[in-house]
Write a protein that holds these residues in place. Structure first.
Motif, PDB file in Angstrom:
ATOM      1  N   GLY A   1       2.624   0.131   3.442  1.00  0.00           N
ATOM      2  CA  GLY A   1       1.945  -1.018   4.061  1.00  0.00           C
ATOM      3  C   GLY A   1       2.277  -2.265   3.270  1.00  0.00           C
ATOM      4  O   GLY A   1       2.330  -2.232   2.038  1.00  0.00           O
ATOM      5  N   LEU A   2       2.509  -3.348   3.975  1.00  0.00           N
ATOM      6  CA  LEU A   2       2.806  -4.627   3.316  1.00  0.00           C
ATOM      7  C   LEU A   2       1.696  -5.617   3.644  1.00  0.00           C
ATOM      8  O   LEU A   2       1.394  -5.849   4.819  1.00  0.00           O
ATOM      9  CB  LEU A   2       4.161  -5.151   3.801  1.00  0.00           C
ATOM     10  CG  LEU A   2       4.580  -6.517   3.250  1.00  0.00           C
ATOM     11  CD1 LEU A   2       4.736  -6.490   1.737  1.00  0.00           C
ATOM     12  CD2 LEU A   2       5.890  -6.952   3.893  1.00  0.00           C
ATOM     13  N   ILE A   3       1.096  -6.171   2.616  1.00  0.00           N
ATOM     14  CA  ILE A   3       0.012  -7.138   2.800  1.00  0.00           C
ATOM     15  C   ILE A   3       0.559  -8.529   2.498  1.00  0.00           C
ATOM     16  O   ILE A   3       0.961  -8.828   1.369  1.00  0.00           O
ATOM     17  CB  ILE A   3      -1.184  -6.831   1.852  1.00  0.00           C
ATOM     18  CG1 ILE A   3      -1.588  -5.345   1.929  1.00  0.00           C
ATOM     19  CG2 ILE A   3      -2.365  -7.750   2.165  1.00  0.00           C
ATOM     20  CD1 ILE A   3      -1.963  -4.845   3.303  1.00  0.00           C
ATOM     21  N   ASP A   4       0.592  -9.360   3.529  1.00  0.00           N
ATOM     22  CA  ASP A   4       1.106 -10.727   3.384  1.00  0.00           C
ATOM     23  C   ASP A   4       0.124 -11.583   2.592  1.00  0.00           C
ATOM     24  O   ASP A   4      -1.087 -11.367   2.636  1.00  0.00           O
ATOM     25  CB  ASP A   4       1.309 -11.342   4.782  1.00  0.00           C
ATOM     26  CG  ASP A   4       2.363 -10.606   5.581  1.00  0.00           C
ATOM     27  OD1 ASP A   4       3.539 -10.723   5.237  1.00  0.00           O
ATOM     28  OD2 ASP A   4       1.997  -9.880   6.538  1.00  0.00           O
TER      29      ASP A   4
ATOM     30  N   ASN B   1       2.519   4.302   8.279  1.00  0.00           N
ATOM     31  CA  ASN B   1       3.572   3.279   8.271  1.00  0.00           C
ATOM     32  C   ASN B   1       4.487   3.451   7.048  1.00  0.00           C
ATOM     33  O   ASN B   1       5.261   2.556   6.731  1.00  0.00           O
ATOM     34  CB  ASN B   1       2.964   1.866   8.310  1.00  0.00           C
ATOM     35  CG  ASN B   1       1.817   1.662   7.328  1.00  0.00           C
ATOM     36  OD1 ASN B   1       1.378   2.601   6.667  1.00  0.00           O
ATOM     37  ND2 ASN B   1       1.332   0.441   7.222  1.00  0.00           N
TER      38      ASN B   1
ATOM     39  N   GLN C   1      -9.357  -7.320   7.088  1.00  0.00           N
ATOM     40  CA  GLN C   1      -9.692  -6.134   6.297  1.00  0.00           C
ATOM     41  C   GLN C   1      -8.419  -5.372   5.907  1.00  0.00           C
ATOM     42  O   GLN C   1      -7.499  -5.238   6.715  1.00  0.00           O
ATOM     43  CB  GLN C   1     -10.619  -5.224   7.117  1.00  0.00           C
ATOM     44  CG  GLN C   1     -11.026  -3.974   6.377  1.00  0.00           C
ATOM     45  CD  GLN C   1     -12.233  -3.277   6.998  1.00  0.00           C
ATOM     46  OE1 GLN C   1     -12.920  -2.544   6.332  1.00  0.00           O
ATOM     47  NE2 GLN C   1     -12.500  -3.500   8.261  1.00  0.00           N
ATOM     48  N   LEU C   2      -8.379  -4.882   4.697  1.00  0.00           N
ATOM     49  CA  LEU C   2      -7.283  -3.997   4.281  1.00  0.00           C
ATOM     50  C   LEU C   2      -7.489  -2.674   5.004  1.00  0.00           C
ATOM     51  O   LEU C   2      -8.556  -2.058   4.881  1.00  0.00           O
ATOM     52  CB  LEU C   2      -7.320  -3.767   2.766  1.00  0.00           C
ATOM     53  CG  LEU C   2      -6.963  -4.953   1.891  1.00  0.00           C
ATOM     54  CD1 LEU C   2      -7.191  -4.590   0.414  1.00  0.00           C
ATOM     55  CD2 LEU C   2      -5.507  -5.369   2.117  1.00  0.00           C
ATOM     56  N   MET C   3      -6.481  -2.262   5.736  1.00  0.00           N
ATOM     57  CA  MET C   3      -6.564  -1.024   6.505  1.00  0.00           C
ATOM     58  C   MET C   3      -5.522  -0.051   5.968  1.00  0.00           C
ATOM     59  O   MET C   3      -4.438  -0.459   5.535  1.00  0.00           O
ATOM     60  CB  MET C   3      -6.285  -1.303   7.986  1.00  0.00           C
ATOM     61  CG  MET C   3      -7.234  -2.308   8.633  1.00  0.00           C
ATOM     62  SD  MET C   3      -8.956  -1.787   8.720  1.00  0.00           S
ATOM     63  CE  MET C   3      -8.871  -0.453   9.908  1.00  0.00           C
TER      64      MET C   3
ATOM     65  N   TYR D   1      -2.685 -13.025   4.729  1.00  0.00           N
ATOM     66  CA  TYR D   1      -3.555 -12.119   5.502  1.00  0.00           C
ATOM     67  C   TYR D   1      -4.967 -12.168   4.941  1.00  0.00           C
ATOM     68  O   TYR D   1      -5.159 -12.052   3.727  1.00  0.00           O
ATOM     69  CB  TYR D   1      -3.002 -10.694   5.433  1.00  0.00           C
ATOM     70  CG  TYR D   1      -3.836  -9.663   6.166  1.00  0.00           C
ATOM     71  CD1 TYR D   1      -3.920  -9.656   7.560  1.00  0.00           C
ATOM     72  CD2 TYR D   1      -4.556  -8.693   5.474  1.00  0.00           C
ATOM     73  CE1 TYR D   1      -4.677  -8.709   8.231  1.00  0.00           C
ATOM     74  CE2 TYR D   1      -5.318  -7.734   6.133  1.00  0.00           C
ATOM     75  CZ  TYR D   1      -5.374  -7.752   7.520  1.00  0.00           C
ATOM     76  OH  TYR D   1      -6.118  -6.812   8.181  1.00  0.00           O
TER      77      TYR D   1
ATOM     78  N   ILE E   1       0.874  -1.171   0.000  1.00  0.00           N
ATOM     79  CA  ILE E   1       0.000   0.000   0.000  1.00  0.00           C
ATOM     80  C   ILE E   1       0.913   1.223   0.000  1.00  0.00           C
ATOM     81  O   ILE E   1       1.831   1.332   0.830  1.00  0.00           O
ATOM     82  CB  ILE E   1      -0.956  -0.008   1.204  1.00  0.00           C
ATOM     83  CG1 ILE E   1      -1.866  -1.246   1.141  1.00  0.00           C
ATOM     84  CG2 ILE E   1      -1.798   1.261   1.234  1.00  0.00           C
ATOM     85  CD1 ILE E   1      -2.840  -1.367   2.299  1.00  0.00           C
TER      86      ILE E   1
HETATM   87  O1  LIG Z   1      -0.967  -0.791   5.746  1.00  0.00           O
HETATM   88  C1  LIG Z   1      -1.227  -1.947   6.111  1.00  0.00           C
HETATM   89  C2  LIG Z   1      -0.225  -2.824   6.581  1.00  0.00           C
HETATM   90  C3  LIG Z   1      -0.591  -4.095   6.990  1.00  0.00           C
HETATM   91  N1  LIG Z   1      -1.885  -4.483   6.922  1.00  0.00           N
HETATM   92  C4  LIG Z   1      -2.243  -5.862   7.301  1.00  0.00           C
HETATM   93  C5  LIG Z   1      -1.814  -6.870   6.232  1.00  0.00           C
HETATM   94  C6  LIG Z   1      -0.562  -7.467   6.773  1.00  0.00           C
HETATM   95  O2  LIG Z   1      -0.378  -8.785   6.287  1.00  0.00           O
HETATM   96  C7  LIG Z   1      -0.815  -7.418   8.266  1.00  0.00           C
HETATM   97  C8  LIG Z   1       0.425  -7.385   9.089  1.00  0.00           C
HETATM   98  O3  LIG Z   1       1.215  -6.315   8.662  1.00  0.00           O
HETATM   99  P1  LIG Z   1       2.710  -6.171   9.170  1.00  0.00           P
HETATM  100  O4  LIG Z   1       3.393  -7.500   9.165  1.00  0.00           O
HETATM  101  O5  LIG Z   1       3.323  -5.061   8.411  1.00  0.00           O
HETATM  102  O6  LIG Z   1       2.453  -5.650  10.651  1.00  0.00           O
HETATM  103  P2  LIG Z   1       3.062  -6.117  12.031  1.00  0.00           P
HETATM  104  O7  LIG Z   1       3.073  -4.935  12.876  1.00  0.00           O
HETATM  105  O8  LIG Z   1       4.352  -6.877  11.828  1.00  0.00           O
HETATM  106  O9  LIG Z   1       1.902  -7.078  12.542  1.00  0.00           O
HETATM  107  P3  LIG Z   1       1.860  -8.691  12.609  1.00  0.00           P
HETATM  108  O10 LIG Z   1       2.488  -9.033  13.899  1.00  0.00           O
HETATM  109  O11 LIG Z   1       0.394  -8.993  12.535  1.00  0.00           O
HETATM  110  O12 LIG Z   1       2.589  -9.224  11.416  1.00  0.00           O
HETATM  111  O13 LIG Z   1      -1.559  -6.218   8.476  1.00  0.00           O
HETATM  112  C9  LIG Z   1      -2.881  -3.637   6.440  1.00  0.00           C
HETATM  113  O14 LIG Z   1      -4.056  -3.974   6.349  1.00  0.00           O
HETATM  114  N2  LIG Z   1      -2.511  -2.391   6.051  1.00  0.00           N
END
Ligand SMILES: O=c1ccn([C@H]2C[C@H](O)[C@@H](COP(=O)(O)OP(=O)(O)OP(=O)(O)O)O2)c(=O)[nH]1
Ligand SMILES: [Mg+2]
Length: 152
Positions: free
Chosen positions: A87-90, A84, A96-98, A93, A68
């Motif tokens: 944004g990285l969407i795995d 952030n 919801q896309l946020m 996942y 994103i």
């Molecule tokens: O802008 C964003 C970034 C991430 N995500 C969702 C999809 C992603 O696969 C998940 C986890 O994101 P990320 O790995 O960047 O966050 P984290 O802080 O490492 O959380 P987690 O412990 O859940 O991995 O959150 C969104 O919806 N929007």
């Protein structure tokens, strides 16, 4: 290359009041994501808010991800970028896309329901397996980095 990605519509207004994300032109890399809001949101200078898109995707393929990114017009003209940065969407996942929107500017910005707030790009991914070594095969750069080759 087109690839089918499963999408769940989490808010009934998507597909009617708010269009589903589509590529604006045949050459577009990004799909614009819209703020799925009931009412306008004021983003004050310095403020960050996590906004729902009303959509969930399941990429399902570990060789793909989505990123994103800010929209250039919002970011450059209005200072509205992502909290952030990117944004990285795995691929696994399913939530919801946020979109984390951050007003890095000096004036308040009002986000209307359905406004296009960011864009999403699908990208190829290579997962790495580490191979532990004592020494690397030598390269031209070696350990030089962070500007070691000068400014010009
Ligand atoms: O802008 C964003 C970034 C991430 N995500 C969702 C999809 C992603 O696969 C998940 C986890 O994101 P990320 O790995 O960047 O966050 P984290 O802080 O490492 O959380 P987690 O412990 O859940 O991995 O959150 C969104 O919806 N929007
Ligand atoms: Mg994570």
């Amino acid at each position: 290359m087109m690839k089918k990605i499963d999408v769940k519509i989490l808010d009934a207004r998507i597909g009617s009041t708010f269009p589903l994300p589509t590529y604006a032109t045949t050459g577009s890399a990004g799909l614009d994501l819209r703020a799925c809001l009931d009412a306008a949101v004021t983003l004050n200078p310095g403020e960050t808010q996590l906004l729902p898109t009303g959509l969930a995707i399941h990429i399902a393929d570990a060789s793909l991800a989505a990123v994103i990114l800010p929209r250039s017009g919002l970011g450059h003209k209005h200072g509205v970028v992502l909290g952030n940065l990117v944004g990285l969407i795995d691929s696994d996942y399913q939530g919801q896309l946020m979109v984390s929107v951050w007003n890095r500017g000096q004036t308040a910005f009002v986000i209307e329901p359905g406004e296009r707030i960011a864009q999403m790009v699908f990208v190829p991914v290579v997962q790495a397996e580490f191979n532990i070594v004592d020494d690397f095969e030598s390269s031209d750069r070696g350990e030089g980095g962070f500007g070691h080759s000068g400014r010009q």
